[in-house]
Structure formats: C-alpha cells, structure tokens
Design a protein around this motif. Structure first.
Motif, PDB file in Angstrom:
ATOM      1  N   GLY A   1     -21.716   5.227   1.049  1.00 47.77           N
ATOM      2  CA  GLY A   1     -22.988   4.496   1.116  1.00 47.77           C
ATOM      3  C   GLY A   1     -22.771   3.042   0.715  1.00 47.77           C
ATOM      4  O   GLY A   1     -22.032   2.751  -0.232  1.00 47.77           O
TER       5      GLY A   1
ATOM      6  N   GLY B   1     -18.527   8.462  -1.159  1.00 51.98           N
ATOM      7  CA  GLY B   1     -19.833   8.840  -0.606  1.00 51.98           C
ATOM      8  C   GLY B   1     -20.162   7.998   0.616  1.00 51.98           C
ATOM      9  O   GLY B   1     -21.037   8.342   1.403  1.00 51.98           O
TER      10      GLY B   1
ATOM     11  N   ARG C   1     -15.991   5.597   6.890  1.00 54.25           N
ATOM     12  CA  ARG C   1     -15.141   4.987   5.861  1.00 54.25           C
ATOM     13  C   ARG C   1     -13.730   4.742   6.362  1.00 54.25           C
ATOM     14  O   ARG C   1     -13.098   3.747   5.986  1.00 54.25           O
ATOM     15  CB  ARG C   1     -15.137   5.909   4.634  1.00 54.25           C
ATOM     16  CG  ARG C   1     -14.599   5.290   3.395  1.00 54.25           C
ATOM     17  CD  ARG C   1     -15.555   4.181   2.927  1.00 54.25           C
ATOM     18  NE  ARG C   1     -15.373   3.937   1.512  1.00 54.25           N
ATOM     19  CZ  ARG C   1     -14.394   3.210   0.987  1.00 54.25           C
ATOM     20  NH1 ARG C   1     -13.527   2.638   1.771  1.00 54.25           N
ATOM     21  NH2 ARG C   1     -14.300   3.058  -0.304  1.00 54.25           N
TER      22      ARG C   1
ATOM     23  N   GLU D   1       0.853  -1.198   0.000  1.00 55.60           N
ATOM     24  CA  GLU D   1       0.000   0.000   0.000  1.00 55.60           C
ATOM     25  C   GLU D   1       0.885   1.244   0.000  1.00 55.60           C
ATOM     26  O   GLU D   1       1.789   1.374   0.824  1.00 55.60           O
ATOM     27  CB  GLU D   1      -0.924  -0.030   1.234  1.00 55.60           C
ATOM     28  CG  GLU D   1      -1.696   1.254   1.501  1.00 55.60           C
ATOM     29  CD  GLU D   1      -2.531   1.754   0.327  1.00 55.60           C
ATOM     30  OE1 GLU D   1      -3.342   0.992  -0.222  1.00 55.60           O
ATOM     31  OE2 GLU D   1      -2.373   2.945  -0.046  1.00 55.60           O
TER      32      GLU D   1
ATOM     33  N   ASP E   1     -12.090  -1.137  -8.354  1.00 59.04           N
ATOM     34  CA  ASP E   1     -12.015  -0.045  -9.336  1.00 59.04           C
ATOM     35  C   ASP E   1     -10.946  -0.325 -10.392  1.00 59.04           C
ATOM     36  O   ASP E   1     -11.073   0.105 -11.541  1.00 59.04           O
ATOM     37  CB  ASP E   1     -11.695   1.287  -8.644  1.00 59.04           C
ATOM     38  CG  ASP E   1     -12.927   1.902  -7.990  1.00 59.04           C
ATOM     39  OD1 ASP E   1     -13.942   1.186  -7.852  1.00 59.04           O
ATOM     40  OD2 ASP E   1     -12.880   3.088  -7.620  1.00 59.04           O
TER      41      ASP E   1
END
Ligand SMILES: Cc1cc2nc3c(=O)[nH]c(=O)nc-3n(C[C@H](O)[C@H](O)[C@H](O)COP(=O)(O)OP(=O)(O)OC[C@H]3O[C@@H](n4cnc5c(N)ncnc54)[C@H](O)[C@@H]3O)c2cc1C
Length: 453
Positions: free
Chosen positions: A49, A47, A98, A34, A283
C-alpha cells in the motif's frame, strides 16, 4: 581488486534504488550492490500500500511507469475487534504491483548511470582513520570477495541494516530492541468470493489475532488480495501461526501468488542517520511510520533528503559526519518529529485491549478526520480539549485520560525532535532529554523505562 566509485549504495530496494537514481542523475559515479540475483530484484514481502502523497513526491523527479499501480485506493476501512464498527477514512493511494515497482526503480537507476552489482552481498563497512571508506562484499555466484571504495557509503539494506549495525560505538549503530519492531507475515491470495468495496483497504484492529498490531486486507483487485498481519515484536509470537489460525479460515482460497514474512522497525527515529562517510536510508534507518508500519514512502523520502546532503558534501569536498549532518536536520524537520509523535501514540495503542478498542471506535472518541490526521500527520493537540469534555459524558475516564496524556506527550516529544541539535557535540545532551521525556510518558501509561541500548 578494489572498485572505485563516488558513492556505494548497499541494497536495491526502494530506498537504495531511488537514491542511486537521484545521485547518478546528478552526475556521481554510483555502485548499487544487491544481494538478490537479477531475476529476483523487485521481490519484496510487503503489504504494497502506498499513499498518493508519496507517489506525488517521487513524481517530482521521475514519472512512475503506470504498470506499477495495481489498484487505485480511495481510503481505509478501520474495523473494530467485534467488527460492529467500521470507520471509513478517506485518503487516496494505490496497492502496488510490488515486483513491477521494485524492478522499475532499479531499471531507472541503471538508465541514469548507476552500475548494478546484482548477486553481491555486502558484509562489512571498510573503516579507515575513523571514517567509512567503502564496503567489503562477496559475489554470491563465485564466492569471491570484493572491495568497493567510495567517498560516501549508503546503507539501504533494509531492516537488517548490515552496515550501520557493525559500527559499534557510533551513534548511527543504535540497535533495534524487540519492543521497537513488528513481526509481519502476509500472503497474496486469489479468492473465490469477490471482496466488497475493493477500492478500500481494510485494517482490522484485534489484539487476539494481531496483538500490538493489526491485520489487513489490501486488495490488488476484488479477487486478488494481499492479506497479512503484524504483531508487536516483544511478544515473540509467530505471525504465521495467527494468520493460519484466525485469518485464513475467513477466505475461500483458489490459489496463492506469493507468501512471506519479515520484520518492520516501528519506533522513534534513530538518534543519528549519519557517520563519517556513511548514511542510512529507509528501513535501515528505521524511518517507517510506527503506527501503521508503512515505509515505502519513507524509503523515498530518506533517499531524496540524503541525496541532497550527499551532493552538498561533494560540493564541499568533505564527507565527514559534520558535513553529512545536514541529512539529520532535514530528516528530523520533515518527518522525524512526526515519526516520534506517532511512536508515542503507537506505544499507547499497544497497551489497549479489545474492550478499549471496541469502546473507543464505537463511541467515536476520535472521528474519521481526527484518526486520519493523527495517523498521517502526527499529533493534533486540540483533541486534548475534546477528550476532556468527553470524559464527563461517556465514561471510561482512565482510557480517555491515557489518550489525552499520550497526545500531550506526543506534542512535547515531537517538539524535542524539532529541536534536534545542529551539531554532533550536542547530541548526547539532547538525547538524554528525549530519554527522560519518554520515560516520564511511559511511566504514566504503565510501561517500564526505555530498554537500554
Ligand atoms: C509484511 C510487510 C508488510 C508491509 N506493508 C507495507 C505497506 O503496505 N506499505 C508500506 O509503505 N510499507 C509496508 N511495509 C514496509 C516496507 O516494505 C518497507 O518499509 C520498505 O520496503 C523499505 O524499503 P527499503 O528500500 O528501505 O528496504 P528493502 O525493500 O527491504 O530493501 C533492502 C534491499 O537490500 C538488500 N540487501 C539486504 N542485505 C544486503 C547485503 N548485505 N548486501 C546487499 N544487499 C542487501 C535486500 O535484498 C533488499 O533488496 C511492509 C513490510 C512488511 C515486512
């Protein structure tokens, strides 16, 4: 010095951390690289959600720490551009903390046995004899180069897709065209006036504020809000400018918790998610829901499916594209075909203006259940008959025709993805059928042919 592992995962976001957890739990030696340093791990502009069904999926493997859930959501309010129509679509989920979510997942991966290399930026895949056999990386603190060797390399580096994008000529390297991304910006703010019904996330359709996308309020509480917008990439507009011009003045802000932007792949599935010795997740695999840009659930899904295929590859002792192809098949059958359906609807929505949207929502061309079904599950062909009847009574035949044509094509294109080839040799023939079908559809709704790869 070369570090040797069974699997090297690049990117400790949701996809990479969950895949590392699953693979380490399965007994493989996993390195998780990372770029961010220790205390930044978990920070992600999003966001935040997440639908309940995604939480249920991860819960089959690991029980989430309750601290990661900031606000329980009961549904979505979908608001028309003139704000006269507000459809309430039921569907449970959460607004996440998050940072806590990201940190928790990485901690679980490490507890399961993955070795975390924080502050390590992967630069290139190591390729030998036509197969990826590791990655080259730089330790950020010292600037020293390092090499990691592995049987399988996992690109979970987010929308930048730092590894797969460097494999020019391989099907997995398919680039993202500006037409296939959304530029997003969001702030997490504290507001003076409590928001009405904070148990509903709010989605505002407005082609002036958020052309080709939408703007949102995802409440972490009545007074702590995740507010942002996404704009169609091809328009080359800065979402922050629109945020400051149109959205910010609507709130009395007491303070800001975090601000940031990013881009989200919103498109059909990549032609292939695998190559010799490599797979892409989340992604990096452009696995996001193209209608609403949600990708946390797909990051979890791809981690799960790829881990399954990787485990099988180890059983067979074969890490070739052929052995990893199973991941493509699992993906297309479980989500890829619906992603392709939703992409067709996304393109259609991007051709509408505020007038169309006001009309469509106020007349309930699609009711709440139908919208839920389309956005979450893909196309519903029975709607086409309903639209045909409506055309006779409510006017706007061109709009209804466009909608019904899109639903029909979504079904056909989804079916093509369900017939995804069982082996690489058939890939190009299959893909040219997809391109032809897309181009036929695009011509019908007034878009030019698919951009060249
Ligand atoms: C503004 C915005 C709002 C969004 N809202 C939502 C939402 O409400 N709900 C939802 O479901 N989705 C949402 N999304 C999408 C969602 O955030 C992503 O789909 C999801 O986080 C993807 O997870 P990932 O693990 O694939 O990638 P990421 O979370 O991006 O993780 C990739 C990781 O790789 C690391 N990395 C990158 N390059 C390297 C390198 N060279 N070497 C080592 N490490 C590297 C990064 O630092 C990062 O930690 C939103 C996205 C944006 C930008």
């Amino acid at each position: 010095m070369v570090e040797r592992f069974d699997v090297v995962v690049v990117g400790a976001g949701t996809a990479g951390a969950f895949a590392s957890y699953l693979l380490a739990k399965n007994g493989f030696r996993v390195a998780l690289l990372e770029s961010k340093s220790g205390q930044e791990i978990g920070v992600k502009t999003c966001g935040d959600g997440l639908g309940l069904h995604h939480v249920e999926r991860i819960s089959r493997h690991i029980t989430p720490n309750p601290k990661v859930f900031q606000n329980k959501i009961e549904g979505v309010e979908l608001i028309s551009p003139d704000e006269k129509t507000r459809l309430v679509i039921k569907g449970e989920g959460y607004v996440l903390d998050r940072f806590a979510w990201g940190k928790w997942l990485v901690e679980e991966a490490v507890k399961a046995g993955a070795v975390l290399y924080e502050g390590h930026t992967a630069t290139t895949p190591l390729v030998d004899n036509g197969a990826v056999v590791g990655v080259r990386a730089v330790e950020r603190r010292t600037g020293s180069p390092k090499e990691f060797a592995a049987k399988v390399v996992v690109d979970a580096s987010g929308s930048a897709a730092v590894l797969r994008s460097k494999l020019a000529g391989w099907p997995i390297s398919e680039p993202l065209h500006p037409e296939d991304v959304s530029h997003a910006y969001r702030e997490i703010v504290y507001v003076e006036e409590p928001l009405d019904s904070p148990q509903y996330i709010k989605i505002y359709l407005d082609m002036v504020t958020a052309p080709g996308g939408y703007w949102w309020i995802f409440p972490r509480s009545a007074t702590m809000l995740n507010v942002g917008l996404g704009i169609w990439g091809i328009l080359k507009q800065n979402p922050r400018t629109n945020y400051e011009r149109y959205i910010l003045p609507r709130f009395k802000i007491k303070g800001k918790y975090h601000i940031g932007g990013g881009f989200i792949p919103t498109r059909r599935p990549l032609k292939s998610l695998v190559g010799n010795g490599i797979v892409a997740l989340g992604d990096a695999a452009a696995a996001v829901n193209p209608i609403h840009g949600g990708g946390i659930g797909q990051a979890l899904l791809t981690a799960e499916l790829a881990s399954r295929a990787i485990s099988k590859a180890f059983e067979a002792g074969d890490f070739s594209e052929k052995a990893l192809w199973e991941y493509n098949l699992l993906y297309m059958r479980e989500w890829g075909y619906r992603q392709a359906q939703l992409d067709v609807l996304r393109l259609m929505l991007q051709t509408l203006d505020n007038d169309d949207l006001n009309f469509g929502l106020s007349r309930k061309i699609l009711n709440e259940d139908e919208i839920y079904h389309l956005a979450a599950k893909g196309t519903n062909i029975s709607i086409v008959d309903k639209l045909r009847v409506m055309m006779q009574f409510i006017g706007r035949p061109a709009l209804l025709k466009k909608l019904s044509t899109s639903i029909q094509y979504a079904k056909e294109i989804g079916d093509l993805y369900l017939a995804y080839p069982g082996e690489r040799a058939e890939l190009e023939r299959w893909h040219s059928r997809v391109v032809d079908k897309y181009n036929e559809f695009r011509e019908k709704i007034g878009l030019g042919p698919l951009p060249a790869e």
